[in-house]
Design an enzyme around this catalytic site. Structure first.
Site, PDB file in Angstrom:
ATOM      1  N   GLU A   1      57.285  28.909  43.203  1.00 17.66           N
ATOM      2  CA  GLU A   1      57.263  28.487  44.605  1.00 17.66           C
ATOM      3  C   GLU A   1      58.633  28.562  45.233  1.00 17.66           C
ATOM      4  O   GLU A   1      59.633  28.223  44.603  1.00 17.66           O
ATOM      5  CB  GLU A   1      56.909  27.009  44.656  1.00 17.66           C
ATOM      6  CG  GLU A   1      55.478  26.726  44.783  1.00 17.66           C
ATOM      7  CD  GLU A   1      55.301  25.217  44.816  1.00 17.66           C
ATOM      8  OE1 GLU A   1      54.272  24.791  44.316  1.00 17.66           O
ATOM      9  OE2 GLU A   1      56.190  24.518  45.322  1.00 17.66           O
TER      10      GLU A   1
ATOM     11  N   CYS B   1      64.398  26.184  49.647  1.00 18.56           N
ATOM     12  CA  CYS B   1      64.292  25.415  48.411  1.00 18.56           C
ATOM     13  C   CYS B   1      63.844  26.387  47.324  1.00 18.56           C
ATOM     14  O   CYS B   1      62.734  26.926  47.390  1.00 18.56           O
ATOM     15  CB  CYS B   1      63.264  24.304  48.610  1.00 18.56           C
ATOM     16  SG  CYS B   1      62.927  23.359  47.117  1.00 18.56           S
TER      17      CYS B   1
ATOM     18  N   CYS C   1      58.705  23.373  33.917  1.00 19.59           N
ATOM     19  CA  CYS C   1      59.839  22.510  33.577  1.00 19.59           C
ATOM     20  C   CYS C   1      59.500  21.742  32.306  1.00 19.59           C
ATOM     21  O   CYS C   1      58.355  21.326  32.114  1.00 19.59           O
ATOM     22  CB  CYS C   1      60.110  21.522  34.718  1.00 19.59           C
ATOM     23  SG  CYS C   1      61.524  20.430  34.392  1.00 19.59           S
TER      24      CYS C   1
ATOM     25  N   GLY D   1      61.498  23.462  38.250  1.00 19.04           N
ATOM     26  CA  GLY D   1      62.458  23.609  37.161  1.00 19.04           C
ATOM     27  C   GLY D   1      63.660  22.694  37.238  1.00 19.04           C
ATOM     28  O   GLY D   1      63.950  22.111  38.276  1.00 19.04           O
ATOM     29  N   GLU D   2      64.345  22.583  36.113  1.00 12.86           N
ATOM     30  CA  GLU D   2      65.555  21.766  36.023  1.00 12.86           C
ATOM     31  C   GLU D   2      66.766  22.722  35.950  1.00 12.86           C
ATOM     32  O   GLU D   2      66.970  23.403  34.951  1.00 12.86           O
ATOM     33  CB  GLU D   2      65.472  20.879  34.767  1.00 12.86           C
ATOM     34  CG  GLU D   2      66.771  20.204  34.370  1.00 12.86           C
ATOM     35  CD  GLU D   2      67.480  19.465  35.515  1.00 12.86           C
ATOM     36  OE1 GLU D   2      66.804  18.809  36.331  1.00 12.86           O
ATOM     37  OE2 GLU D   2      68.715  19.572  35.607  1.00 12.86           O
TER      38      GLU D   2
ATOM     39  N   SER E   1      69.974  19.891  42.500  1.00 10.94           N
ATOM     40  CA  SER E   1      69.357  18.610  42.135  1.00 10.94           C
ATOM     41  C   SER E   1      69.041  18.610  40.650  1.00 10.94           C
ATOM     42  O   SER E   1      68.386  19.518  40.138  1.00 10.94           O
ATOM     43  CB  SER E   1      68.068  18.424  42.936  1.00 10.94           C
ATOM     44  OG  SER E   1      67.366  17.283  42.489  1.00 10.94           O
TER      45      SER E   1
ATOM     46  N   SER F   1      68.283  12.890  40.552  1.00  7.29           N
ATOM     47  CA  SER F   1      66.966  12.259  40.718  1.00  7.29           C
ATOM     48  C   SER F   1      66.944  10.970  39.914  1.00  7.29           C
ATOM     49  O   SER F   1      66.746  10.987  38.705  1.00  7.29           O
ATOM     50  CB  SER F   1      65.879  13.207  40.228  1.00  7.29           C
ATOM     51  OG  SER F   1      65.906  14.388  40.995  1.00  7.29           O
ATOM     52  N   LEU F   2      67.141   9.858  40.590  1.00  9.63           N
ATOM     53  CA  LEU F   2      67.291   8.577  39.898  1.00  9.63           C
ATOM     54  C   LEU F   2      65.931   7.894  39.703  1.00  9.63           C
ATOM     55  O   LEU F   2      65.511   7.644  38.582  1.00  9.63           O
ATOM     56  CB  LEU F   2      68.257   7.700  40.704  1.00  9.63           C
ATOM     57  CG  LEU F   2      68.893   6.530  39.974  1.00  9.63           C
ATOM     58  CD1 LEU F   2      69.681   6.996  38.769  1.00  9.63           C
ATOM     59  CD2 LEU F   2      69.797   5.752  40.924  1.00  9.63           C
ATOM     60  N   HIS F   3      65.284   7.558  40.789  1.00  8.60           N
ATOM     61  CA  HIS F   3      63.921   7.012  40.828  1.00  8.60           C
ATOM     62  C   HIS F   3      63.735   5.626  40.217  1.00  8.60           C
ATOM     63  O   HIS F   3      62.664   5.029  40.362  1.00  8.60           O
ATOM     64  CB  HIS F   3      62.904   7.975  40.197  1.00  8.60           C
ATOM     65  CG  HIS F   3      62.915   9.348  40.790  1.00  8.60           C
ATOM     66  ND1 HIS F   3      62.955   9.572  42.149  1.00  8.60           N
ATOM     67  CD2 HIS F   3      62.924  10.590  40.213  1.00  8.60           C
ATOM     68  CE1 HIS F   3      62.959  10.872  42.379  1.00  8.60           C
ATOM     69  NE2 HIS F   3      62.966  11.517  41.232  1.00  8.60           N
TER      70      HIS F   3
ATOM     71  N   ASN G   1      54.971  12.287  46.998  1.00  8.63           N
ATOM     72  CA  ASN G   1      53.801  13.135  47.244  1.00  8.63           C
ATOM     73  C   ASN G   1      52.836  12.912  46.092  1.00  8.63           C
ATOM     74  O   ASN G   1      53.144  13.296  44.969  1.00  8.63           O
ATOM     75  CB  ASN G   1      54.191  14.619  47.252  1.00  8.63           C
ATOM     76  CG  ASN G   1      55.009  14.992  48.466  1.00  8.63           C
ATOM     77  OD1 ASN G   1      54.626  14.714  49.590  1.00  8.63           O
ATOM     78  ND2 ASN G   1      56.150  15.600  48.227  1.00  8.63           N
TER      79      ASN G   1
ATOM     80  N   CYS H   1      59.674  19.860  47.403  1.00  8.03           N
ATOM     81  CA  CYS H   1      59.066  21.079  46.907  1.00  8.03           C
ATOM     82  C   CYS H   1      59.176  21.132  45.392  1.00  8.03           C
ATOM     83  O   CYS H   1      59.876  20.363  44.778  1.00  8.03           O
ATOM     84  CB  CYS H   1      59.702  22.292  47.557  1.00  8.03           C
ATOM     85  SG  CYS H   1      61.472  22.200  47.727  1.00  8.03           S
TER      86      CYS H   1
HETATM   87  N1  SAH Z   1      64.359  19.185  38.261  1.00  3.90           N
HETATM   88  C1  SAH Z   1      65.235  18.796  39.307  1.00  3.90           C
HETATM   89  C2  SAH Z   1      65.033  19.586  40.592  1.00  3.90           C
HETATM   90  C3  SAH Z   1      63.621  19.895  40.996  1.00  3.90           C
HETATM   91  S1  SAH Z   1      62.612  18.529  41.445  1.00  3.90           S
HETATM   92  C4  SAH Z   1      65.137  17.318  39.548  1.00  3.90           C
HETATM   93  O1  SAH Z   1      64.239  16.683  39.023  1.00  3.90           O
HETATM   94  O2  SAH Z   1      66.008  16.803  40.234  1.00  3.90           O
HETATM   95  C5  SAH Z   1      63.251  18.155  43.061  1.00  3.90           C
HETATM   96  C6  SAH Z   1      63.016  16.729  43.489  1.00  3.90           C
HETATM   97  O3  SAH Z   1      61.620  16.486  43.745  1.00  3.90           O
HETATM   98  C7  SAH Z   1      63.440  15.702  42.445  1.00  3.90           C
HETATM   99  O4  SAH Z   1      64.168  14.647  43.032  1.00  3.90           O
HETATM  100  C8  SAH Z   1      62.124  15.221  41.935  1.00  3.90           C
HETATM  101  O5  SAH Z   1      62.229  13.960  41.338  1.00  3.90           O
HETATM  102  C9  SAH Z   1      61.287  15.242  43.187  1.00  3.90           C
HETATM  103  N2  SAH Z   1      59.857  15.153  42.963  1.00  3.90           N
HETATM  104  C10 SAH Z   1      59.142  15.645  41.935  1.00  3.90           C
HETATM  105  N3  SAH Z   1      57.837  15.327  42.070  1.00  3.90           N
HETATM  106  C11 SAH Z   1      57.733  14.632  43.224  1.00  3.90           C
HETATM  107  C12 SAH Z   1      56.642  14.042  43.911  1.00  3.90           C
HETATM  108  N4  SAH Z   1      55.400  14.110  43.449  1.00  3.90           N
HETATM  109  N5  SAH Z   1      56.911  13.419  45.088  1.00  3.90           N
HETATM  110  C13 SAH Z   1      58.163  13.358  45.571  1.00  3.90           C
HETATM  111  N6  SAH Z   1      59.227  13.897  44.969  1.00  3.90           N
HETATM  112  C14 SAH Z   1      59.017  14.528  43.802  1.00  3.90           C
HETATM  113 FE1  SF4 Z   2      61.258  18.802  35.995  1.00  7.53          FE
HETATM  114 FE2  SF4 Z   2      62.450  17.797  38.164  1.00  7.53          FE
HETATM  115 FE3  SF4 Z   2      59.783  17.787  37.924  1.00  7.53          FE
HETATM  116 FE4  SF4 Z   2      61.224  16.148  36.394  1.00  7.53          FE
HETATM  117  S1  SF4 Z   2      61.062  16.117  38.635  1.00  7.53           S
HETATM  118  S2  SF4 Z   2      59.537  17.435  35.696  1.00  7.53           S
HETATM  119  S3  SF4 Z   2      63.018  17.435  36.018  1.00  7.53           S
HETATM  120  S4  SF4 Z   2      61.079  19.594  38.088  1.00  7.53           S
END
Ligand code: SAH
Ligand code: SF4
Length: 361
Positions: A92, A105, A112, A171-172, A203, A226-228, A302, A345
């Protein structure tokens, strides 16, 4: 299989021209055709003699991606592409018009391996890394579209340019470090595409050695983490790689990054109802980030089909934001159409978003 021409750095194109018995200036001609005019077939290398074009077309692929689907938001501000690669894998890429930005993006891997349970990409596991050229080609695809004559298909007048790149697709990026950084060096090369490194954001899920390595890169690319979750107990569940790189180590690496680069770090925090959106958790988050050159980007989750995680209700999300701000933490929330256009995305491959329609198969 033919090699992708975008996998080559400028120096590699130079060496290639030498090997092919061509004068040195040909490298620049190729580079400019690819990265200033976004040529995506050998025929478009119009500054080169026909014979050379022919020889290049025998060796190289000039366009790795085929549109498998495109979704365009009803307001035209978001264009999501599903691309098919030559080996059949799909990725994507999302083009976003946001404020005065035109931002892409990009994906860095097919799938991943990190397994975050709220993320659609994570659920499917890792298929393979993308090559540098496959990452570059996503940005070029959008630059080419933005640079095409106006036909009313964009919310701004075309032709225009791509202004920002975020590595927030599938992906990471730190798990594909070398290819990602090669792609970034190609896209920032002033002889060609020349995007400013400060207009690029990487990211990461929090791969500590990657953050430490990135801190020493000459390119001044922005970092988002990506802390969360504000505690290891919760983060171990939401972001499984936290077991390997717990918060104390992650925050040490981020502080080191800030010390070396003097650049502000963004922390992404997807608000999940009843999971990480308590005001006590906002306080813990504020404690964790207090005094840091940091910004918190609150993302409404999302929801992914098959996953139990739900977005916070909007009142709670607002209260969470206000609590952070009251505690002196720089924080914002993006609520446009429920899609965070900077971080939303990457998890879109598996579902159709409200307000979007499939316009092409
Ligand atoms: N792997 C990297 C970059 C890709 S994900 C990472 O995790 O940072 C990009 C961002 O989308 C990250 O902050 C991830 O936590 C967030 N993300 C993944 N799934 C999501 C979802 N369902 N809703 C909102 N953000 C999401
Ligand atoms: Fe991979 Fe980022 Fe999704 Fe976590 S949030 S699974 S690191 S793409």
């Amino acid at each position: 299989m033919k090699k992708l021409i975008h996998d080559l750095a400028f120096e590699e194109i130079s060496d290639l021209m030498k090997e092919m018995g061509e004068p040195a200036y040909r490298a620049e001609q190729v580079w400019q055709a690819l990265y200033r005019r976004f040529a995506n077939s050998p025929d478009e290398l119009t500054t080169l003699p026909k014979g050379l074009r022919q020889r290049l077309s025998e060796k190289f692929l000039f366009q790795p991606m085929e549109e498998a689907a495109v979704q365009i938001s009803s307001d035209m501000y978001t264009r999501k592409y599903l691309f098919r690669l030559p080996d059949g894998n799909t990725i994507e890429t999302v083009l976003m018009f946001y404020e005065r930005r035109r931002s892409v993006c990009v994906s860095t891997q097919v799938g991943c391996a990190m397994g975050c349970p709220f993320c659609a990409t994570g659920m499917g596991g890792l298929r393979r890394n993308l090559s540098a050229g496959e990452i570059v080609a996503q940005a070029l695809y959008m630059a080419r579209w933005l640079g095409s004559p106006d036909d009313g298909s964009a919310p701004v007048k075309k032709p225009t340019t791509l202004t920002h790149i975020v590595l927030m697709g599938m992906g990471e990026p730190m798990a594909n470090y070398n290819n990602v950084w090669k792609a970034l060096r190609i896209l920032t090369d002033k002889r060609g595409f020349g995007l400013g490194a400060r207009r690029i954001t990487l990211s990461t899920v929090g791969i500590v050695p990657g953050i430490r390595k990135m801190a020493k890169e000459p390119l001044q690319v922005n970092l988002a983490v990506s802390l969360h979750a504000p505690t290891d107990r919760l983060r171990n569940k939401l972001v499984p790689i936290n077991r390997r790189y717990p918060l104390s180590e992650l925050m040490d690496a981020v502080r080191e990054y800030i010390r070396l680069t003097n650049r502000r770090v963004t922390f992404e925090y997807a608000l999940m109802r009843g999971i990480n959106d308590d005001l006590a958790q906002a306080d813990l988050l504020a404690n964790l980030l207090s005094g840091m050159l940091a910004h918190v980007n609150l993302i409404p989750l999302n929801p992914v089909p098959g996953s139990p995680f739900q977005p916070s209700n909007p009142d709670r999300a607002r209260a969470f934001l206000e609590r952070l701000q009251k505690r002196g933490i720089s924080a914002t929330m993006r609520l446009r159409r429920g899609i965070d256009i900077e971080a939303g995305c990457g998890q879109l491959r598996r579902r159709v978003i409200e307000g979007m329609e499939i316009s092409k198969h």
